[in-house]
Design a protein around this motif. Structure first.
Motif, PDB file in Angstrom:
ATOM      1  N   ALA A   1      19.581  15.096   2.952  1.00 51.59           N
ATOM      2  CA  ALA A   1      20.176  15.286   1.807  1.00 51.59           C
ATOM      3  C   ALA A   1      18.902  14.485   0.937  1.00 51.59           C
ATOM      4  CB  ALA A   1      21.013  13.723   2.126  1.00 51.59           C
ATOM      5  N   ALA A   2      18.017  14.515   1.250  1.00 49.97           N
ATOM      6  CA  ALA A   2      17.380  13.721   0.209  1.00 49.97           C
ATOM      7  C   ALA A   2      15.627  15.158  -0.169  1.00 49.97           C
ATOM      8  CB  ALA A   2      16.066  13.187   1.549  1.00 49.97           C
TER       9      ALA A   2
ATOM     10  N   VAL B   1       8.396  16.951  -5.799  1.00 50.12           N
ATOM     11  CA  VAL B   1       8.752  15.203  -4.908  1.00 50.12           C
ATOM     12  C   VAL B   1       8.685  15.408  -3.474  1.00 50.12           C
ATOM     13  CG1 VAL B   1       9.444  13.456  -5.033  1.00 50.12           C
ATOM     14  CG2 VAL B   1       9.021  14.488  -7.071  1.00 50.12           C
ATOM     15  N   TRP B   2       9.659  16.387  -3.003  1.00 53.61           N
ATOM     16  CA  TRP B   2      10.193  16.532  -1.746  1.00 53.61           C
ATOM     17  C   TRP B   2       8.569  17.074  -1.332  1.00 53.61           C
ATOM     18  CZ3 TRP B   2      12.773  15.004   1.855  1.00 53.61           C
ATOM     19  CH2 TRP B   2      12.935  15.751   3.234  1.00 53.61           C
ATOM     20  N   ASN B   3       7.846  17.980  -1.332  1.00 58.35           N
ATOM     21  CA  ASN B   3       5.987  17.941  -0.363  1.00 58.35           C
ATOM     22  C   ASN B   3       5.737  17.212  -0.562  1.00 58.35           C
ATOM     23  OD1 ASN B   3       6.526  21.237   0.325  1.00 58.35           O
ATOM     24  ND2 ASN B   3       7.222  21.694  -1.656  1.00 58.35           N
ATOM     25  N   TYR B   4       5.673  16.334  -1.656  1.00 55.03           N
ATOM     26  CA  TYR B   4       4.509  14.801  -1.637  1.00 55.03           C
ATOM     27  C   TYR B   4       5.339  14.055  -0.771  1.00 55.03           C
ATOM     28  CZ  TYR B   4       2.709  10.215  -2.834  1.00 55.03           C
ATOM     29  OH  TYR B   4       2.250   9.047  -3.083  1.00 55.03           O
ATOM     30  N   ILE B   5       6.854  13.931  -0.645  1.00 56.51           N
ATOM     31  CA  ILE B   5       7.120  12.659   0.421  1.00 56.51           C
ATOM     32  C   ILE B   5       7.181  13.197   2.056  1.00 56.51           C
ATOM     33  CG2 ILE B   5       9.179  11.454   1.542  1.00 56.51           C
ATOM     34  CD1 ILE B   5       9.873  11.485  -1.621  1.00 56.51           C
TER      35      ILE B   5
ATOM     36  N   MET C   1       8.342   8.204  -6.859  1.00 59.93           N
ATOM     37  CA  MET C   1       8.575   9.335  -7.128  1.00 59.93           C
ATOM     38  C   MET C   1      10.445   9.747  -6.316  1.00 59.93           C
ATOM     39  SD  MET C   1       5.652  11.566  -7.380  1.00 59.93           S
ATOM     40  CE  MET C   1       5.054  11.628  -5.993  1.00 59.93           C
ATOM     41  N   ALA C   2      10.583   8.632  -5.182  1.00 58.60           N
ATOM     42  CA  ALA C   2      12.037   8.927  -4.745  1.00 58.60           C
ATOM     43  C   ALA C   2      12.854   7.827  -5.520  1.00 58.60           C
ATOM     44  CB  ALA C   2      11.600   8.461  -2.856  1.00 58.60           C
ATOM     45  N   HIS C   3      12.941   6.929  -5.991  1.00 66.35           N
ATOM     46  CA  HIS C   3      13.815   6.489  -7.043  1.00 66.35           C
ATOM     47  C   HIS C   3      13.467   5.454  -7.406  1.00 66.35           C
ATOM     48  CE1 HIS C   3      17.624   3.280  -8.009  1.00 66.35           C
ATOM     49  NE2 HIS C   3      18.188   4.959  -6.897  1.00 66.35           N
ATOM     50  N   TRP C   4      13.267   5.233  -8.774  1.00 71.62           N
ATOM     51  CA  TRP C   4      12.689   4.885  -9.812  1.00 71.62           C
ATOM     52  C   TRP C   4      12.567   2.840  -9.091  1.00 71.62           C
ATOM     53  CZ3 TRP C   4      14.121   0.172 -13.090  1.00 71.62           C
ATOM     54  CH2 TRP C   4      14.910   0.482 -13.098  1.00 71.62           C
ATOM     55  N   ARG C   5      13.215   2.500  -8.229  1.00 78.51           N
ATOM     56  CA  ARG C   5      13.184   1.419  -8.368  1.00 78.51           C
ATOM     57  C   ARG C   5      13.409   1.330  -6.402  1.00 78.51           C
ATOM     58  NH1 ARG C   5      17.927  -1.817  -8.821  1.00 78.51           N
ATOM     59  NH2 ARG C   5      16.519  -3.992  -8.734  1.00 78.51           N
ATOM     60  N   THR C   6      12.437   2.415  -5.685  1.00 77.69           N
ATOM     61  CA  THR C   6      11.953   2.258  -4.654  1.00 77.69           C
ATOM     62  C   THR C   6      11.854   0.970  -3.820  1.00 77.69           C
ATOM     63  OG1 THR C   6      11.991   4.460  -3.930  1.00 77.69           O
ATOM     64  CG2 THR C   6      11.038   3.026  -2.756  1.00 77.69           C
ATOM     65  N   ASP C   7      10.569   0.145  -4.372  1.00 79.57           N
ATOM     66  CA  ASP C   7       9.932  -0.840  -4.342  1.00 79.57           C
ATOM     67  C   ASP C   7      10.574  -2.467  -4.373  1.00 79.57           C
ATOM     68  OD1 ASP C   7       7.000  -0.010  -3.849  1.00 79.57           O
ATOM     69  OD2 ASP C   7       7.199   1.229  -5.863  1.00 79.57           O
ATOM     70  N   LEU C   8      11.407  -1.895  -4.743  1.00 79.69           N
ATOM     71  CA  LEU C   8      11.996  -3.515  -5.396  1.00 79.69           C
ATOM     72  C   LEU C   8      13.199  -3.742  -4.407  1.00 79.69           C
ATOM     73  CD1 LEU C   8      12.965  -4.091  -9.176  1.00 79.69           C
ATOM     74  CD2 LEU C   8      10.896  -4.929  -8.043  1.00 79.69           C
TER      75      LEU C   8
ATOM     76  N   TYR D   1      14.135   8.873   2.707  1.00 77.13           N
ATOM     77  CA  TYR D   1      14.749   9.202   2.280  1.00 77.13           C
ATOM     78  C   TYR D   1      16.066   8.907   1.884  1.00 77.13           C
ATOM     79  CZ  TYR D   1      12.216  12.420   5.770  1.00 77.13           C
ATOM     80  OH  TYR D   1      10.807  13.014   6.515  1.00 77.13           O
ATOM     81  N   GLY D   2      16.309   7.614   2.642  1.00 73.59           N
ATOM     82  CA  GLY D   2      17.765   6.780   2.319  1.00 73.59           C
ATOM     83  C   GLY D   2      17.795   6.468   0.632  1.00 73.59           C
TER      84      GLY D   2
END
Length: 398
Positions: free
Chosen positions: A25-26, A34-38, A96-103, A349-350
Motif C-alpha cells: 500500500a505504501a 521516495v519509495w526507493n529511498y525508503i 519524506m514518508a509523512h511530514w509528521r513521521t517523527d512526532l 510503511y504504516g
C-alpha cells in the motif's frame, strides 16, 4: 451493519492484514524516488534480501499441552520497561514518508508501551520531538569526536534523552542505485527534477501537497529553518561533519566518557567488535547492517546475532535491527540472543499509508503475531525464549 445476515464493514480498499500488505500500500502512495529511498538498499540488494531470508533459515520448536492462559510480551531495554520487545528504529529524513513521521512515531510508540529512537537526521529537531512526547525516548547519534558531536550530545541530554545509540557503520554513504535512477542525487537532496519525476510527483498529489506546504523532509537538528535550502544545508553538514572514515575506538571511548546515560553501539556484526564495546563500558550493542543500505554482502543481521550474543556473554544488552516483518521474526531474534528488536521500514510503511493509525496498526499486528506465536509454541513469556526455542532448517544450509 448487517446486510442479508452478513456483517458488512467499510474498510480501506487494501486488506491490511500484515506488514507486507502495508508495504504494498505504501508503494502505491509514494513517488518512486521516495519509495526507493525508503525501501531500497545498496548495490545489488544482496544484504537487503538476506536480512529477510535469514529468518527463513530457522524453525520454531513448539510444545503442546502447557496449560498456559496468558502470554507476556514485556521486555526491558536500557532499564526502560517495555510492553512490547519492539523499538521504532531511527530513520533519517523520515518526513519524506509523512511530514509528521517523527512526532507520530514517538506518540504512538509510547502509547503502545515502547519507545522511538530519534535520528540525528530526523525531520524534526530532537527538542521538538521531546517537547511533543510524554515519555523519554532514545537518541541516535552519527558520531564524530568534535564540536558538532559534543553539541548534539549536550542538546540531547538537556532535552531529556537518557539513552543514546551511536551508529558506527556509515563511514561513507552506501551506493543506493535505485534512489539515483529515480531522481535522488548521489549525495541525497535536492532531487533531480526531470519531466519524468515531475509527472510522478503529480500522480501523488497528496504527498506533493504536504511536502510543498510543510517542507519537513530534511535533517532539522542542524538548521533552524525549514524548506528545501535548509534541507540541503543540513545534508551538507551531516556529510561534512558526521560521516567520517577516520572514526576509531578512541573516539567512541571519548563518547562513553562524556555520556552519563545508557549507551549503545549500533552497526555491530563482528563478535570482536562487540567484545571491544563491552570492554569500553557500553551498555549494549545493536546487531545491524543498516538495513542493507551500506555494505552489500555484509552478513544478515540475524545470521550475525548468535555469535555477537555469545561474545557479549550477558555483559551487555543485545538488540537486533534488520529484516523484521513478522511477530515470529521477533520471537526468533529473542530466542537467538536479542533482548528486543528495532523496526524501521515497517512503521514508515504504516505512516505513509495512514499516519498515526498506520504506525499503531503495524505495532498491533506485530504484537498479535508475537502472542499467537508464543501460544502456538506453548511459551508463556518472551523472557522464556532461548536457543532451544528454535532449530535450523538444515536443508537450507549447503
Amino acid at each position: 451493519m448487517e446486510l442479508f445476515g452478513f456483517d458488512v464493514r467499510w474498510t480501506l480498499p487494501e486488506r491490511l492484514l500484515s506488514i507486507e500488505d502495508y508495504r504494498r500500500a505504501a508503494r502505491r502512495r509514494l513517488p518512486a524516488m521516495v519509495w526507493n529511498y525508503i525501501d531500497g538498499g545498496a548495490d545489488d540488494l544482496v544484504t537487503l534480501r538476506d536480512n529477510r531470508s535469514a529468518f527463513d533459515r530457522w524453525s520454531l520448536v513448539p510444545g503442546v499441552l502447557k496449560g498456559i492462559e496468558d502470554h507476556d510480551t514485556a521486555a526491558t531495554v536500557a532499564g526502560i520497561p517495555l510492553a512490547l520487545p519492539v523499538l521504532l528504529a531511527p530513520t533519517g529524513a523520515s518526513g519524506m514518508a509523512h511530514w509528521r513521521t517523527d512526532l507520530l512515531a514517538a506518540a504512538v510508540a509510547e502509547r503502545m508501551g515502547t519507545r522511538y529512537v530519534v535520528s540525528t537526521a530526523s525531520s524534526w529537531s530532537l527538542e521538538e520531538i521531546a517537547e511533543a512526547a510524554r515519555e523519554a525516548h532514545l537518541f541516535q547519534l552519527y558520531p564524530r569526536a568534535g564540536t558538532v558531536t559534543s553539541s548534539l550530545m549536550r542538546r540531547a541530554w538537556s532535552a531529556g534523552y537518557r539513552t543514546m545509540m551511536v551508529t558506527v557503520d556509515v563511514p561513507v554513504k552506501g551506493s543506493r542505485e535505485g534512489e539515483r535512477r529515480t531522481g535522488m542525487r548521489g549525495n541525497g537532496l535536492p532531487p533531480i527534477l526531470t519531466p519524468r519525476t515531475a509527472l510522478n510527483f503529480a500522480r501523488h498529489p497528496r504527498w506533493t501537497y504536504d511536502v510543498v506546504r510543510h517542507q519537513r523532509f530534511g535533517g532539522y537538528n542542524f538548521v533552524e529553518q525549514t524548506g528545501i535550502a535548509a534541507a540541503v544545508e543540513s545534508l551538507h553538514i551531516q556529510e561534512r561533519e558526521l560521516m567520517q572514515s577516520t572514526l576509531n575506538w578512541d573516539d567512541v571511548a571519548w563518547m562513553r566518557d562524556q555520556w552519563k546515560g545508557a549507551l549503545y553501539l549500533k552497526g555491530i556484526l563482528n563478535p570482536e567488535d562487540a567484545e571491544q564495546a563491552v570492554r569500553l563500558g557500553f551498555d549494549g550493542v545493536v546487531v545491524s547492517n543498516h538495513g542493507g543500505r551500506q555494505l552489500d554482502f555484509a552478513p544478515a543481521s540475524l545470521d550475525a546475532l548468535p555469535d555477537v550474543a555469545a561474545a557479549v556473554g550477558g555483559k551487555a544488552e543485545v538488540l537486533l535491527d534488520g529484516g523484521v516483518r513478522r511477530g515470529s521474526d521477533v520471537v526468533k531474534a529473542l530466542a537467538l540472543g536479542a533482548s528486543a528488536v528495532m523496526i524501521g521500514r515497517p512503521y514508515l510503511y504504516g505512516v505513509a499509508v495512514s499516519g498515526a493509525a498506520g504506525v499503531r496498526h503495524v505495532l498491533e499486528i506485530l504484537r498479535e503475531e508475537i502472542v499467537r506465536t508464543l501460544t502456538l509454541m506453548g511459551v508463556a513469556s518472551v523472557g522464556d525464549l532461548d536457543r532451544s526455542s528454535v532449530t535450523p532448517r538444515h536443508h537450507e544450509f549447503k
